[in-house]
Design a protein around this motif. Sequence first.
Motif, short mmCIF file in Angstrom:
data_model
loop_
_atom_site.label_atom_id
_atom_site.label_comp_id
_atom_site.label_asym_id
_atom_site.label_seq_id
_atom_site.Cartn_x
_atom_site.Cartn_y
_atom_site.Cartn_z
N VAL A 18 -5.71 2.51 -2.58
CA VAL A 18 -5.17 2.68 -1.23
C VAL A 18 -6.30 2.66 -0.20
CG1 VAL A 18 -4.02 4.29 0.34
CG2 VAL A 18 -3.10 3.92 -1.96
N ALA A 45 -7.85 -0.70 0.42
CA ALA A 45 -7.03 -1.57 1.29
C ALA A 45 -6.97 -1.05 2.71
CB ALA A 45 -5.63 -1.70 0.71
N THR A 70 0.82 -1.21 0.00
CA THR A 70 0.00 0.00 0.00
C THR A 70 0.85 1.26 0.00
OG1 THR A 70 -1.71 -1.19 1.23
CG2 THR A 70 -1.86 1.21 1.21
#
Length: 269
Positions: free
Chosen positions: A100, A103, A74
């Motif tokens: 991003v 996640a 990430t």
Amino acid sequence: MRWAGCVVSVMVAAAMAAQSPEPAPAHSAYDAVVANAKPVATPIVAGKSALAAKQFLLAKRIFTGEVKAHPDETEAELGLADAELGLHEYEAAELEYRKVVAAQPEMWQAHKNLVIVEAALGRWEEFDRERAVLRGARERGAPGISARESDVIDSFVVPAGHGRPAQRWIVREYFEPVGRSLTRYNFEHFSAAGKAEEYVSLESEEAAKAVVVGGAVAIGGEAKPAPVEIGFALNWYTGKGHGTIAEYGAVEPGYEDVRARVLRWLRTQ
């Protein structure tokens, strides 16, 4: 006696030898190289250094390679998105920021940068949606985000005109109204040296009047209308003066309306 003296001499020599440090081992050329070598920066560190130096193209190359090598990293995705934002590649940056926050839903910096991206793309529904995410996080006291901080939510360039060069403005939003004027939005223009030369603020009209010399904000030569109950005002400030662009009621105006008024006003100056 001669034997005893020899024994004493041997004992003294042994004691002196015990007190003397052993000679330091010799270092090889390899040891010297290792001792003087600097640690090799990881791709993430190198990419962050490039971002800090505003070398966005280099940062993009570094983070693109890292994302390919480690698709689930990430931090590399965030670095790539930041580089693309710096290059004004808004569509690509939006895609990476979305990965991003999918996640890590509480990666607030990614949400903040999505606000900037959506403003640049003119996607106002997504813009408001991301701001709502940040507002909700602040209201519930989520970790990693503060109600007292401000967010840069937009930026734009005002074309050259009226004897003035093109100017880049940034817009800052305050979740909690800040300062003596209880500012909600600040539209700011900086000099090449980084000094704020002029700004436009959406703020409490009464609070703004209270801090302005003379107790009132002049409206560009127009006669002041009869006093009415007003909650917000859009005021401009420079080192040479100040004035009012628009007055609003007690209900806070939407950002799109405020932005449009500021742009219209700037283009006439």
